[in-house]
Design a protein around this motif. Structure first.
Motif, PDB file in Angstrom:
ATOM      1  N   ARG A 187       0.741  -1.302   0.014  1.00  0.00           N
ATOM      2  CA  ARG A 187      -0.110   0.132  -0.001  1.00  0.00           C
ATOM      3  C   ARG A 187       0.856   1.156  -0.102  1.00  0.00           C
ATOM      4  O   ARG A 187       2.059   1.141   0.617  1.00  0.00           O
ATOM      5  CB  ARG A 187      -0.866   0.073   1.165  1.00  0.00           C
ATOM      6  N   PRO A 188       0.342   2.324  -0.482  1.00  0.00           N
ATOM      7  CA  PRO A 188       1.210   3.643  -0.403  1.00  0.00           C
ATOM      8  C   PRO A 188       1.493   3.786   1.129  1.00  0.00           C
ATOM      9  O   PRO A 188       0.530   3.800   2.051  1.00  0.00           O
ATOM     10  CB  PRO A 188       0.080   4.654  -1.041  1.00  0.00           C
ATOM     11  N   GLU A 189       2.644   4.678   1.211  1.00  0.00           N
ATOM     12  CA  GLU A 189       2.996   4.910   2.524  1.00  0.00           C
ATOM     13  C   GLU A 189       2.082   5.819   3.100  1.00  0.00           C
ATOM     14  O   GLU A 189       1.520   6.870   2.572  1.00  0.00           O
ATOM     15  CB  GLU A 189       4.432   5.663   2.470  1.00  0.00           C
TER      16      GLU A 189
END
Length: 283
Positions: A187-189
């Motif tokens: 997942r995106p940070e």
């Protein structure tokens, strides 16, 4: 809609029924709260006062409600944190009695055990009791990713493994599963997700991660999702509405600098969700 909500209560702050009841009322749901404890505050403070309510007394309150002839009107039985083993029998008996009076009623269980950061924070017998007896009796469950792993003896982390774990738990009884606090490595940070699955498919929603510990936010999430889903039977819509409301509640709480949920101050977010996050179908 009427919901029989069997949960804890606190005078100060918002957890259990003290978190779930007002948001439900704000979206037009009639709630019959039955308390399992009546504490001054939640136990995260390290000290608190007030009584645990005995299973017999909790059962007596439910019997009194039954004697008013209300059970045929109950659409949902909702339960959360179970502080002792005896309360499970009371909840399961209530579910049986409500469903006998209203065969279309459902049982929604938040199988509270712990989380990935803190581990289990309930008595050792509770997770096994939830897995073996309570969850199989539920129609909806709302575990976090850590709790889902215990219930299925798996280690869900990716989307695929989390979906596989959900499929496994759905085979035991509950047909609708909401997985909160989904954290997958790709997942995106700075984001976090929720995943919902029923017979019609699977939906996921992603939001920014708000860096705070918010006691009671899971109780609000379980309550709102259950009510939205019971009302519309639209999984994606229920997920999106719940996510929108809870995110704005958490953001307002974080911005306030207060430890307790800003539950009353956020009431418009329940009644009129901004729908700022898209629920995406993944299966």
């Amino acid at each position: 809609m009427k919901i029989l909500s069997i949960q804890s209560a606190v005078a100060y702050g918002h957890v259990g029924n003290s978190a779930a009841v007002f948001p439900l009322q704000r979206i037009g749901v009639e709630v019959l709260p039955v308390y399992t404890v009546n504490f001054s505050n939640h136990t995260g403070y390290g000290s608190w006062r007030g009584p645990l309510i005995s299973p017999d007394d909790v059962r007596d309150v439910i019997t009194g409600i039954e004697e008013r002839g209300v059970l045929p009107q109950i659409d949902v039985v909702l339960s959360g944190y179970q502080g002792g083993e005896g309360i499970a029998d009371v909840i399961l008996d209530a579910v049986e009695r409500v469903k006998a009076a209203n065969p279309s009623a459902i049982y929604s269980c938040d199988p509270v055990m712990g989380n990935a950061r803190s581990g289990c924070f309930v008595a050792p017998a509770i997770p096994v009791l939830l897995r073996d007896r309570v969850v199989p009796a539920a129609d909806i469950i709302t575990p976090n990713q850590f709790e889902l792993g215990f219930l299925t003896d798996t280690e869900p982390d990716t989307l695929e493994s989390t979906l596989a774990s959900v499929d496994r738990i759905r085979e035991t009884g509950p047909r609708t599963v909401l997985v909160t606090s989904v954290e997958r490595p790709d997942r995106p940070e700075g984001t976090i997700e929720m995943l919902a699955v029923d017979d019609a498919g699977a939906w996921i929603v992603q939001t920014p991660h708000i860096p705070m510990k918010a006691n009671g936010s899971g109780d609000v999430t379980a309550a709102l999702f259950t009510a939205h889903y019971r009302r519309t039977r639209n999984l994606g819509d229920a997920l999106a509405r719940t996510t929108s409301s809870v995110f704005d509640l958490l953001q307002r709480t974080h911005d306030s600098g207060e430890r307790e949920l800003q539950l009353v101050e956020s009431q418009e977010f329940y009644a009129h969700p901004r729908m700022q996050f898209e629920a995406r179908q993944v299966r």
